[in-house]
Design a protein around this motif. Structure first.
Motif, PDB file in Angstrom:
ATOM      1  N   ASN A  75      40.314  15.604 -12.671  1.00 58.81           N
ATOM      2  CA  ASN A  75      40.607  15.419 -13.688  1.00 58.81           C
ATOM      3  C   ASN A  75      41.707  15.865 -14.174  1.00 58.81           C
ATOM      4  O   ASN A  75      41.994  17.272 -13.945  1.00 58.81           O
ATOM      5  CB  ASN A  75      39.534  14.497 -14.749  1.00 58.81           C
ATOM      6  CG  ASN A  75      38.800  16.220 -14.973  1.00 58.81           C
ATOM      7  OD1 ASN A  75      39.588  16.806 -14.960  1.00 58.81           O
ATOM      8  ND2 ASN A  75      37.776  15.175 -15.739  1.00 58.81           N
ATOM      9  N   ARG A  76      41.727  15.540 -15.385  1.00 57.22           N
ATOM     10  CA  ARG A  76      43.248  15.990 -16.973  1.00 57.22           C
ATOM     11  C   ARG A  76      42.864  17.213 -17.343  1.00 57.22           C
ATOM     12  O   ARG A  76      43.258  18.470 -16.842  1.00 57.22           O
ATOM     13  CB  ARG A  76      43.529  14.772 -17.005  1.00 57.22           C
ATOM     14  CG  ARG A  76      44.869  13.374 -16.858  1.00 57.22           C
ATOM     15  CD  ARG A  76      45.216  13.016 -18.065  1.00 57.22           C
ATOM     16  NE  ARG A  76      45.592  13.794 -19.338  1.00 57.22           N
ATOM     17  CZ  ARG A  76      46.954  13.794 -19.091  1.00 57.22           C
ATOM     18  NH1 ARG A  76      47.209  13.586 -18.531  1.00 57.22           N
ATOM     19  NH2 ARG A  76      47.766  14.498 -20.185  1.00 57.22           N
ATOM     20  N   THR A  77      41.399  16.968 -17.569  1.00 53.45           N
ATOM     21  CA  THR A  77      41.045  18.602 -18.179  1.00 53.45           C
ATOM     22  C   THR A  77      40.886  19.925 -16.722  1.00 53.45           C
ATOM     23  O   THR A  77      41.641  20.742 -16.718  1.00 53.45           O
ATOM     24  CB  THR A  77      39.737  18.022 -18.482  1.00 53.45           C
ATOM     25  OG1 THR A  77      39.521  17.289 -19.255  1.00 53.45           O
ATOM     26  CG2 THR A  77      38.840  19.564 -19.263  1.00 53.45           C
ATOM     27  N   PHE A  80      43.789  21.035 -16.772  1.00 54.66           N
ATOM     28  CA  PHE A  80      44.947  21.903 -17.554  1.00 54.66           C
ATOM     29  C   PHE A  80      44.058  23.050 -17.601  1.00 54.66           C
ATOM     30  O   PHE A  80      44.103  24.059 -17.939  1.00 54.66           O
ATOM     31  CB  PHE A  80      44.414  21.286 -18.834  1.00 54.66           C
ATOM     32  CG  PHE A  80      45.539  20.342 -18.714  1.00 54.66           C
ATOM     33  CD1 PHE A  80      47.308  20.715 -19.426  1.00 54.66           C
ATOM     34  CD2 PHE A  80      45.809  18.904 -19.458  1.00 54.66           C
ATOM     35  CE1 PHE A  80      48.365  19.641 -19.090  1.00 54.66           C
ATOM     36  CE2 PHE A  80      46.437  18.130 -19.399  1.00 54.66           C
ATOM     37  CZ  PHE A  80      48.105  18.457 -19.519  1.00 54.66           C
TER      38      PHE A  80
END
Length: 197
Positions: A75-77, A80
């Motif tokens: 996912n995005r987290t 990152f």
């Protein structure tokens, strides 16, 4: 997103970081250096710094690959967190060059500290990445063995503290600090090879 795209990108970053290390050694003999033989002997810290950092980046690549085999989705987290980790890894050639060029001079302490804090930050980002994915099995494959999860978690928890300890030794002896980084790399190679399964 399928984790294979992230792993492909990560492999590229690892490859570039490892390749940049040899350019640091090459820079030590660039230009008009006179007699090459003595110069090649004089830059022995560059060879040692290259070897330690190359092995360390290799260990990081193995660990990242092992973590990614446990991941089912991203996912995005998580992406990152991986960007932060890869940022640290891509930075490794810079403090490596500092150590190679300054370990015998007045800048030895600062070079060892720069290298050490880079390793601390990298170990922290490995932990952030892993624990974000593994807590509550958030992003893990459904069939991942709990022994593997706890094994990875146990191996990551002491990492930042081990590197911090080796880094702080630089205030007393920069050379001892750098030798500890070498010992840490050797330990993780042996640990992964002998007990990684």
């Amino acid at each position: 997103m399928n984790p294979s795209r992230l792993e492909t990108f990560a492999d590229g970053v690892f490859a570039i970081a490892a390749t940049l290390l040899i350019l640091n050694v090459d820079a030590q003999v660039a230009g008009d250096i006179g007699d090459l033989g003595p110069r090649l002997t004089h830059i022995w810290p560059s060879y040692l710094a290259y070897a330690v950092s190359f092995v360390t980046i290799g260990i990081m690549w193995v660990n990242h690959h092992w973590v990614m085999t446990q991941i089912d989705r991203t996912n995005r987290t998580f992406l990152f967190a991986n960007i932060g980790l890869l940022l640290c890894i891509a930075f490794v050639p810079f403090p490596t060059r500092l150590v190679a060029e300054h370990i015998r001079g007045a800048g030895a302490r600062d070079a060892a500290l720069a290298y050490g804090f880079t390793m601390v930050a990298t170990a922290i980002m490995f932990s952030v990445t892993w624990f974000y994915a593994s807590v509550g099995r958030r992003l893990l494959r459904p069939d991942v063995n709990t022994t593997i999860i706890s094994g990875i978690s146990r191996s990551y928890l002491p990492g930042p503290w081990i590197y911090l300890g080796a880094t702080l030794i630089a205030f007393v002896s920069p050379t001892a600090s750098v030798l500890l980084f070498l010992a840490i790399a050797a330990f993780y190679v042996l640990e992964s090879s002998l007990f990684g399964s």
